[in-house]
Design a protein around this motif. Structure first.
Motif, PDB file in Angstrom:
ATOM      1  N   ILE A 220     -28.517  11.105  12.564  1.00  0.00           N
ATOM      2  CA  ILE A 220     -28.696   9.841  12.445  1.00  0.00           C
ATOM      3  C   ILE A 220     -29.062   9.268  14.005  1.00  0.00           C
ATOM      4  CG2 ILE A 220     -27.013   8.011  12.392  1.00  0.00           C
ATOM      5  CD1 ILE A 220     -25.093   9.035  10.976  1.00  0.00           C
ATOM      6  N   ASP A 247     -31.677  10.269   4.550  1.00  0.00           N
ATOM      7  CA  ASP A 247     -30.546   9.444   4.524  1.00  0.00           C
ATOM      8  C   ASP A 247     -29.720   9.320   5.878  1.00  0.00           C
ATOM      9  OD1 ASP A 247     -30.795   8.606   1.951  1.00  0.00           O
ATOM     10  OD2 ASP A 247     -28.695   8.428   0.899  1.00  0.00           O
ATOM     11  N   THR A 251     -30.482   6.027   8.356  1.00  0.00           N
ATOM     12  CA  THR A 251     -29.355   5.224   8.638  1.00  0.00           C
ATOM     13  C   THR A 251     -29.269   4.697  10.781  1.00  0.00           C
ATOM     14  OG1 THR A 251     -27.708   5.994   7.079  1.00  0.00           O
ATOM     15  CG2 THR A 251     -26.546   5.158   8.867  1.00  0.00           C
ATOM     16  N   GLU A 255     -29.321   1.212  12.486  1.00  0.00           N
ATOM     17  CA  GLU A 255     -28.937   0.820  12.878  1.00  0.00           C
ATOM     18  C   GLU A 255     -29.982   0.474  14.449  1.00  0.00           C
ATOM     19  OE1 GLU A 255     -26.150   0.294  12.207  1.00  0.00           O
ATOM     20  OE2 GLU A 255     -24.753   0.574  14.462  1.00  0.00           O
ATOM     21  N   SER A 279     -24.358   5.724   2.329  1.00  0.00           N
ATOM     22  CA  SER A 279     -25.837   4.914   2.064  1.00  0.00           C
ATOM     23  C   SER A 279     -25.612   3.494   1.281  1.00  0.00           C
ATOM     24  CB  SER A 279     -26.494   5.774   1.561  1.00  0.00           C
ATOM     25  OG  SER A 279     -27.014   6.588   2.344  1.00  0.00           O
ATOM     26  N   ILE A 282     -23.023   0.946   3.116  1.00  0.00           N
ATOM     27  CA  ILE A 282     -23.898   0.402   5.061  1.00  0.00           C
ATOM     28  C   ILE A 282     -24.200  -0.802   4.413  1.00  0.00           C
ATOM     29  CG2 ILE A 282     -23.973   2.591   6.299  1.00  0.00           C
ATOM     30  CD1 ILE A 282     -27.302   2.579   5.204  1.00  0.00           C
TER      31      ILE A 282
ATOM     32  N   TYR B 281     -20.682   3.016  10.545  1.00  0.00           N
ATOM     33  CA  TYR B 281     -22.213   2.332   9.772  1.00  0.00           C
ATOM     34  C   TYR B 281     -22.298   1.748   9.456  1.00  0.00           C
ATOM     35  CZ  TYR B 281     -24.376   6.017  12.985  1.00  0.00           C
ATOM     36  OH  TYR B 281     -24.569   6.952  14.063  1.00  0.00           O
TER      37      TYR B 281
END
Lengths: 329, 329
Positions: A220, A247, A251, A255, A279, A282, B281
DNA sequence: AGAAGATGTGTAATCGATTACACATCGTTG
DNA sequence: CAACGATGTGTAATCGATTACACATCTTCT
């Protein structure tokens, strides 16, 4: 530990008869059967796997070599494999290469010495040495996720899935599409998905801009950093969409974008691949591709079983996938 | 497959000498060593694990019995265990009970027959039969997550962690606190966390209202449904906070609240336990407790190693945890 | 020089199962 | 009723390693 000899003695028969009883081979009399069953029940006896293996060459164990245990993809796949192996009464021996290609070979050897009945390899990069090792390998090997020459392989439709994502992005009017990938030493995730990206752009005569592309390492954080690089390097002309090959990296990218006040997908659309659970939850929910990892696990499992049974495979198979349109595009 | 006898013949020595060479036991001459090493290299020989096991009773394999392979917690724990087992050159044999208590016993037996050198049990419910089985078990067993009498166990600080969450909620001024739990047949997650919840309320003379409590089954969906039930059953007097015993259920709960237009934490605060990756997240990010699952995995791993080495354990250990304050409270 | 220890290697039993082969008993059949 | 197949059981070899024990050389020390 109780052995077959103990059981034989207690039941007043020879160990041959006990063995026959256990394996349902040959004739065993009613009376003897009952006595043996009784004794086994009382003692909780279980035959020694190692002795059995030594004689029969069958361990009832298959090995899985995976790049990293604690990822969603891995655990889904393992779960799928487990499902079919359980049905066959087989156990799974897990090994984790931690993304180190040398370990792939090391574990291959290890599983050989443990006489695994078969091996499922989730490789990342495919080197010369790996192929050599497998070539003369005495145990059936199948691969998932990467196409390994000479090995029955089930791959994900990386090119097609990525193309679909690109089409979706382009269809929504995006013209300046960035890319967050991983090292090209990974043929499937690194190479194929990127090729699909550039191909799609070229096909539409869209610009392929080096500075809109960045490389992460699946994490991430690396997605966050990659996005940051792309944005800071293109202050005057930022992309209006980013295709991330996983993913998790998507993410991270989201962010960063959110932190910087970009609206998603208004200013920048984001898409990923893998359909991580997260996914969906979020904000905005992430457009992605589901690879049916668990089913793919089942499928390679079956594939291995068939290979073990001597059935030759058409070598190359692609697993199905599904585009999931959500709010990030 | 090449055996030790083949090597012996090729190197012109007896298999005893080869064995000694392999195990570094006893004397082996310079010349013999070289010839043996050569032959082994040429043939790629690896000793048969089953033959070794049959003689030595050591498999170099430890078994893990877990409730569900494909969960974040499981894979983190396995990753931790793997880390220490790799260091010791041990492999991991995975079994998955799919939350079926009968399977726990079945797999215990299976691992016995496979002569695992040790077993790590991530139990969910602890029945009479399980305890009986373990009592006379010939293989070292340690437990993680649940405290099993008579078995060295590493537990999470469920009561303390839950109390901390409750304190936080109460400290923020919440007085009407709901609860989403799981079945009480699970002593740690189901029972302990709920007790901490009711205790905290009672200590503060706050209302313990049955209709503010609901039960899920660990899944995101079940959290959603539980929240729905609580809200629809309390239209006139909804809680202003909900403590969910897992992050996944908390995620589901938040999903429902958001759908219904509740602001989080304005109208209803939400807290979970487990620190799933996702929790950071989603929006708002979820207040939760991190249990250091991977480290816990390492810790039970070490614990098992020690137990295998004959070191008695003080039976009961609690793993550390950390409250993570985010935006949902 | 002879004894004691260090060094190097081999013989053969053993671990716990499977299985080819042999043998005994019984019912059936021509 | 002799012969044959079906049924039921046992004997012993085998799988591939480890290891106790024995034996032979070679050093080294008194």
């Amino acid at each position: 530990m109780t052995t077959i000899n103990d059981i034989a003695k207690l039941a007043g028969v020879s160990r041959t008869t006990v063995s026959r009883f256990l394996n349902n081979s040959g004739y065993v009399g009613q009376e003897a059967s009952e006595r043996i069953a009784q004794v086994i029940n009382e003692t909780g006896y279980m035959p020694s796997q190692s002795a059995q293996t030594l004689r029969t060459k069958k361990t009832g164990v298959i090995g899985i070599i995976l790049p990293k245990i604690s990822t969603e993809t891995s655990s889904r796949v393992v779960s799928g494999i487990n499902k079919v192996m359980k049905r066959e009464g087989m156990q799974i021996l897990l090994t984790d290469t931690e993304l180190d290609p040398d370990k792939e070979i090391e574990y291959l050897r290890l599983l050989k010495s443990r006489q695994a009945d078969g091996i499922i390899l989730l490789a990342t990069n495919i080197g010369e040495r790996l192929q050599q090792e497998i070539e003369a390998f005495p145990i059936p090997v199948v691969a998932l996720g990467q196409n390994i020459p000479g090995v029955p392989s089930l791959t994900y439709a990386d090119y097609d899935a990525s193309s679909d994502i690109m089409h979706l992005l382009i269809g929504k009017g995006h013209r300046k599409i960035g890319f967050i990938g991983v090292s090209e030493t990974d043929p499937a995730v690194g190479k194929l998905r990127q090729t699909a990206y550039t191909d799609a752009l070229k096909r539409q005569n869209l610009e392929v801009k080096e500075s809109w592309m960045a490389e992460g390492d699946f994490s991430i954080d690396s997605g966050y950093e990659a996005m940051k690089r792309i944005i800071t390097d293109n202050r005057s002309d930022p992309p209006d969409a980013v295709f991330c090959v996983t993913d998790r990296m998507a993410t991270g990218a989201m962010e960063y974008l959110k932190e910087q006040g970009f609206s998603i997908p208004g200013d920048v659309a984001v898409a990923g691949i893998g359909d991580a659970v997260m996914s969906r939850y979020i904000t905005p929910s992430l457009t992605t591709v589901n690879y049916y990892n668990e089913e793919a696990g089942e499928a390679v499992g079956e594939m291995l079983l068939e290979t073990m049974a001597g059935i030759k495979h058409s070598k190359k198979m692609m697993h199905k996938y599904r585009l999931i349109k959500r709010d990030s595009v």
